[in-house]
Scaffold this motif. Structure first.
Motif, short mmCIF file in Angstrom:
data_model
loop_
_atom_site.label_atom_id
_atom_site.label_comp_id
_atom_site.label_asym_id
_atom_site.label_seq_id
_atom_site.Cartn_x
_atom_site.Cartn_y
_atom_site.Cartn_z
N LYS A 168 -19.05 36.66 -27.73
CA LYS A 168 -20.23 36.07 -28.19
C LYS A 168 -21.01 35.23 -27.29
O LYS A 168 -21.81 34.23 -27.77
CB LYS A 168 -19.47 34.84 -29.02
CG LYS A 168 -18.84 35.44 -30.59
CD LYS A 168 -17.77 33.92 -30.29
CE LYS A 168 -17.19 34.41 -32.29
NZ LYS A 168 -16.02 33.89 -32.95
N GLU A 169 -20.88 35.06 -26.24
CA GLU A 169 -21.98 34.22 -25.20
C GLU A 169 -22.98 34.53 -24.85
O GLU A 169 -24.27 33.80 -24.74
CB GLU A 169 -21.33 34.66 -23.87
CG GLU A 169 -20.12 32.89 -23.66
CD GLU A 169 -19.04 34.19 -24.51
OE1 GLU A 169 -17.52 33.21 -25.02
OE2 GLU A 169 -18.63 35.52 -25.02
N LEU A 170 -23.47 35.96 -25.59
CA LEU A 170 -25.22 36.80 -25.38
C LEU A 170 -25.76 36.03 -26.66
O LEU A 170 -26.79 35.90 -26.52
CB LEU A 170 -25.22 38.00 -25.23
CG LEU A 170 -23.57 39.28 -24.52
CD1 LEU A 170 -24.10 40.74 -24.59
CD2 LEU A 170 -24.21 38.67 -23.64
N GLU A 171 -24.69 36.14 -27.45
CA GLU A 171 -25.96 35.69 -28.88
C GLU A 171 -25.77 33.93 -28.50
O GLU A 171 -27.29 33.84 -28.76
CB GLU A 171 -24.86 35.46 -29.70
CG GLU A 171 -24.92 36.89 -30.20
CD GLU A 171 -24.33 37.18 -31.71
OE1 GLU A 171 -24.60 36.83 -33.02
OE2 GLU A 171 -22.62 37.42 -31.79
N GLU A 172 -24.94 32.93 -28.08
CA GLU A 172 -24.88 31.55 -27.66
C GLU A 172 -26.19 31.92 -26.56
O GLU A 172 -27.16 30.33 -26.70
CB GLU A 172 -24.08 31.34 -27.23
CG GLU A 172 -22.97 30.96 -27.88
CD GLU A 172 -21.47 30.71 -28.01
OE1 GLU A 172 -21.90 30.92 -26.70
OE2 GLU A 172 -20.37 30.42 -28.54
N SER A 173 -26.28 32.68 -25.47
CA SER A 173 -27.06 32.48 -24.11
C SER A 173 -28.41 32.36 -24.80
O SER A 173 -29.46 32.22 -24.44
CB SER A 173 -26.76 33.64 -23.12
OG SER A 173 -27.88 33.68 -22.20
N ALA A 174 -28.89 33.63 -25.59
CA ALA A 174 -30.07 33.91 -26.19
C ALA A 174 -30.53 32.73 -27.22
O ALA A 174 -31.57 32.21 -27.15
CB ALA A 174 -30.27 35.17 -27.12
N MET A 175 -29.66 32.19 -28.07
CA MET A 175 -30.36 30.95 -28.68
C MET A 175 -30.34 29.61 -28.11
O MET A 175 -31.28 28.96 -28.27
CB MET A 175 -28.52 30.47 -30.05
CG MET A 175 -28.63 31.92 -30.82
SD MET A 175 -27.18 31.22 -31.94
CE MET A 175 -27.68 30.34 -33.29
N VAL A 176 -29.69 29.72 -26.98
CA VAL A 176 -30.22 28.09 -25.60
C VAL A 176 -31.39 28.74 -24.89
O VAL A 176 -32.44 28.13 -24.81
CB VAL A 176 -28.95 28.48 -24.57
CG1 VAL A 176 -29.89 27.71 -23.54
CG2 VAL A 176 -28.16 28.18 -25.14
#
Length: 276
Positions: free
Chosen positions: A166-174
């Motif tokens: 999930k961190e990959l998505e969260e990083s992209a959203m950041v």
């Protein structure tokens, strides 16, 4: 060292023998398709057609309704697999990423649907399609083919989606991406191996399906290639050379698709894995 060498030889030798056993019927089908008729009917088997001929393929291609049923097969299979991928991808993302009431029940339902044999439901499906006045139509055939491959597609893609952190998505959203953009640009490239595997399975399932089309689409020109192949005969009866040529033409798209998707799936393992 001897034990280590023996441990490598026996598994490889066993795999080679099994590969030959499973590959021989395929080789014999293609070889028979190229053999002249006298070699096919010879009492002494001809293992390799040194004097090959394409006449059997010409006979198969010139058979009634071949091109029309080939078009039906391609249309039904491509649409069914495409719909199952879209629906399965959306459903697998929701099940893998979200927590909601009834989630386990939905998973159990898809598992049961995957295990249930479709043949036992042919009569019920026939009655539904008959009452809807859709016999000999490609629409119900496409719909039910999509339902056949959807459970496997959703369950398989769910594992691939859950494996993406999930961190990959969260990083992209950041970094400014919306959730949809994060899914398309980050998660979707990492799902390429799963999409390739499920599309290949779905294509094979829909392309080879026979009982349903036999019941729903009996009219000439309304079926698909499996139905045509089961009824393929020349005016002289069973022409085994032309029959093997027809079977080879039927199997060729699957072999080509497998070779193509196998290479693409390996390349998709690392695509999008590194953030630039």
């Amino acid at each position: 060292m001897k034990r280590s060498l023996a441990g490598r030889i026996w598994p490889n030798a066993t795999a080679a023998v099994l590969a030959l056993v499973f590959a021989f019927p395929v080789y014999w089908m293609f070889a028979t398709a190229f053999k002249p008729t006298q070699d096919i009917l010879s009492e002494d088997p001809v293992w390799f057609p040194f004097h090959g001929t394409f006449s059997h393929f010409v006979t198969a291609v010139d058979a009634p309704n071949f091109w029309r049923l080939a078009g039906n097969s391609v249309l039904v299979t491509v649409v069914a697999v495409g719909l199952s991928l879209v629906i399965g991808l959306c459903g697998s993302f929701a099940i893998a990423r979200m927590r909601f009431k009834g989630r386990k029940g939905i998973l159990l339902t898809f598992m049961v649907a995957q295990m249930a044999p479709w043949e036992v439901m042919v009569i019920s499906i026939y009655m539904i399609v008959r009452d809807a006045d859709l016999l000999n139509s490609l629409l119900p055939l496409t719909f039910f083919y999509m339902l056949m491959v959807l459970p496997f597609t959703l369950l398989t893609l769910r594992g691939y989606v859950a494996a993406v952190p999930k961190e990959l998505e969260e990083s992209a959203m950041v970094d400014g991406c919306s959730r949809r953009q994060a899914f398309v640009k980050v998660v979707l490239p990492l799902l390429a191996p799963g999409l390739m595997a499920t599309s290949l399975f779905g294509f094979i399932t829909a392309w080879n399906e026979f009982p349903l089309v036999l019941v729903l689409n009996k009219e000439p020109g309304a079926g698909t290639l499996p139905l045509w192949l089961s009824q393929f005969q020349t005016q002289f009866g069973n022409d085994w050379g032309a029959t093997m040529a027809a079977a080879s033409l039927f199997a060729l798209p699957i072999l080509v698709l497998f070779l193509f998707l196998q290479r693409k799936a390996v390349g998709g393992l690392t695509s999008g894995a590194v953030k630039g």
